[in-house]
Design a protein around this motif. Structure first.
Motif, PDB file in Angstrom:
ATOM      1  N   CYS A  28      49.968  40.095  48.662  1.00 41.57           N
ATOM      2  CA  CYS A  28      49.410  39.774  47.341  1.00 41.57           C
ATOM      3  C   CYS A  28      48.832  38.365  47.254  1.00 41.57           C
ATOM      4  CB  CYS A  28      50.492  39.948  46.280  1.00 41.57           C
ATOM      5  SG  CYS A  28      51.328  41.540  46.333  1.00 41.57           S
ATOM      6  N   CYS A  37      51.011  44.458  42.267  1.00 35.10           N
ATOM      7  CA  CYS A  37      50.649  44.438  43.688  1.00 35.10           C
ATOM      8  C   CYS A  37      51.834  44.842  44.560  1.00 35.10           C
ATOM      9  CB  CYS A  37      50.152  43.047  44.081  1.00 35.10           C
ATOM     10  SG  CYS A  37      49.821  42.872  45.847  1.00 35.10           S
ATOM     11  N   ILE A  71      54.920  38.689  48.971  1.00 30.39           N
ATOM     12  CA  ILE A  71      53.855  38.206  48.091  1.00 30.39           C
ATOM     13  C   ILE A  71      52.762  37.552  48.932  1.00 30.39           C
ATOM     14  CG2 ILE A  71      53.261  36.505  46.297  1.00 30.39           C
ATOM     15  CD1 ILE A  71      56.098  37.076  45.113  1.00 30.39           C
ATOM     16  N   GLN A  72      53.172  36.718  49.874  1.00 33.16           N
ATOM     17  CA  GLN A  72      52.208  36.035  50.741  1.00 33.16           C
ATOM     18  C   GLN A  72      51.459  37.034  51.617  1.00 33.16           C
ATOM     19  OE1 GLN A  72      51.666  32.830  50.237  1.00 33.16           O
ATOM     20  NE2 GLN A  72      49.944  32.950  51.616  1.00 33.16           N
ATOM     21  N   VAL A 116      54.120  30.486  32.124  1.00 37.32           N
ATOM     22  CA  VAL A 116      53.442  31.455  32.974  1.00 37.32           C
ATOM     23  C   VAL A 116      54.023  32.844  32.791  1.00 37.32           C
ATOM     24  CG1 VAL A 116      52.985  32.110  35.374  1.00 37.32           C
ATOM     25  CG2 VAL A 116      52.778  29.731  34.670  1.00 37.32           C
ATOM     26  N   ILE A 117      55.338  32.934  32.690  1.00 39.76           N
ATOM     27  CA  ILE A 117      56.026  34.218  32.606  1.00 39.76           C
ATOM     28  C   ILE A 117      56.183  34.691  31.163  1.00 39.76           C
ATOM     29  CG2 ILE A 117      58.137  35.444  33.265  1.00 39.76           C
ATOM     30  CD1 ILE A 117      56.545  34.498  35.641  1.00 39.76           C
ATOM     31  N   ARG A 124      50.246  40.914  37.481  1.00 43.85           N
ATOM     32  CA  ARG A 124      49.469  41.369  38.636  1.00 43.85           C
ATOM     33  C   ARG A 124      50.266  41.319  39.944  1.00 43.85           C
ATOM     34  NH1 ARG A 124      45.138  37.946  36.151  1.00 43.85           N
ATOM     35  NH2 ARG A 124      43.918  39.378  34.902  1.00 43.85           N
ATOM     36  N   ILE A 125      51.107  40.311  40.109  1.00 37.40           N
ATOM     37  CA  ILE A 125      51.907  40.211  41.337  1.00 37.40           C
ATOM     38  C   ILE A 125      52.886  41.379  41.409  1.00 37.40           C
ATOM     39  CG2 ILE A 125      53.603  38.837  42.608  1.00 37.40           C
ATOM     40  CD1 ILE A 125      50.874  37.560  42.713  1.00 37.40           C
ATOM     41  N   ALA A 172      45.715  37.096  41.488  1.00 37.04           N
ATOM     42  CA  ALA A 172      45.962  36.038  40.500  1.00 37.04           C
ATOM     43  C   ALA A 172      47.332  36.253  39.858  1.00 37.04           C
ATOM     44  CB  ALA A 172      44.877  36.074  39.433  1.00 37.04           C
ATOM     45  N   PRO A 173      48.148  35.200  39.783  1.00 36.47           N
ATOM     46  CA  PRO A 173      49.506  35.332  39.229  1.00 36.47           C
ATOM     47  C   PRO A 173      49.524  35.312  37.708  1.00 36.47           C
ATOM     48  CG  PRO A 173      49.143  33.097  39.972  1.00 36.47           C
ATOM     49  CD  PRO A 173      47.895  33.873  40.304  1.00 36.47           C
ATOM     50  N   ASP A 174      49.042  36.370  37.097  1.00 38.94           N
ATOM     51  CA  ASP A 174      48.987  36.425  35.645  1.00 38.94           C
ATOM     52  C   ASP A 174      49.048  37.880  35.203  1.00 38.94           C
ATOM     53  OD1 ASP A 174      48.719  35.549  33.047  1.00 38.94           O
ATOM     54  OD2 ASP A 174      46.584  35.091  33.186  1.00 38.94           O
ATOM     55  N   TYR A 224      61.122  36.270  42.914  1.00 44.67           N
ATOM     56  CA  TYR A 224      60.135  35.484  43.648  1.00 44.67           C
ATOM     57  C   TYR A 224      60.695  35.044  45.000  1.00 44.67           C
ATOM     58  CZ  TYR A 224      56.959  31.872  45.114  1.00 44.67           C
ATOM     59  OH  TYR A 224      56.099  31.110  45.864  1.00 44.67           O
TER      60      TYR A 224
END
Length: 131
Positions: free
Chosen positions: A93, A106, A89-90, A9-10, A102-103, A97-99, A82
């Motif tokens: 954001c 945000c 984040i909650q 993912v990262i 974007r997080i 979408a966590p890609d 994180y």
């Protein structure tokens, strides 16, 4: 601590840290075996090999050891960010979408409303991505 899935993912964020030239030739067989469906850009092959590090050949393992250390250190910062920013984040954001960063974008956009410790963590992660 964190899952190997997080690596995939990262991975695009790690691209500047892991040069593909370091391991492509020694890992050709491993890339074909484990990472054939991975798009070869943005550090994705390195992240794929990292995710399969328990299965790669000795030659590939030797070529990727330094890259693994860099990726592990980077992921430690990602996990810390994180954990530090989970509430923000909650709150700010949740619909993002966590890609593709974007997080982080945000959190940066909402910096005036985000906890100071989160802003600091995001800054640290941004700095690590530029190294």
């Amino acid at each position: 601590m964190y899952s190997k899935t997080l690596a995939l993912v990262i991975a695009p964020a790690v691209a500047p840290l892991a040069s593909a030239r370091t391991f492509v030739v020694p890992c050709e067989v491993d890339i074909a075996t484990y990472c054939n469906s991975v798009t070869p850009r943005d550090g994705r092959p390195a992240a794929c090999l990292y995710a399969h590090s328990d299965r790669v050949t000795e030659t590939c393992h030797a070529a990727t050891t330094a890259t693994d250390s860099i990726i592990e250190a980077f992921f430690d910062i990602v996990v810390q960010t994180y954990e530090t920013c989970a509430t923000d984040i909650q709150t700010h954001c949740a619909d993002v979408a966590p890609d593709d960063g974007r997080i982080m974008a945000c959190l940066t956009r909402n910096a005036a409303e985000v906890e100071a410790v989160c802003v600091t963590a995001v800054s640290k992660l941004s700095a690590a991505m530029k190294q």
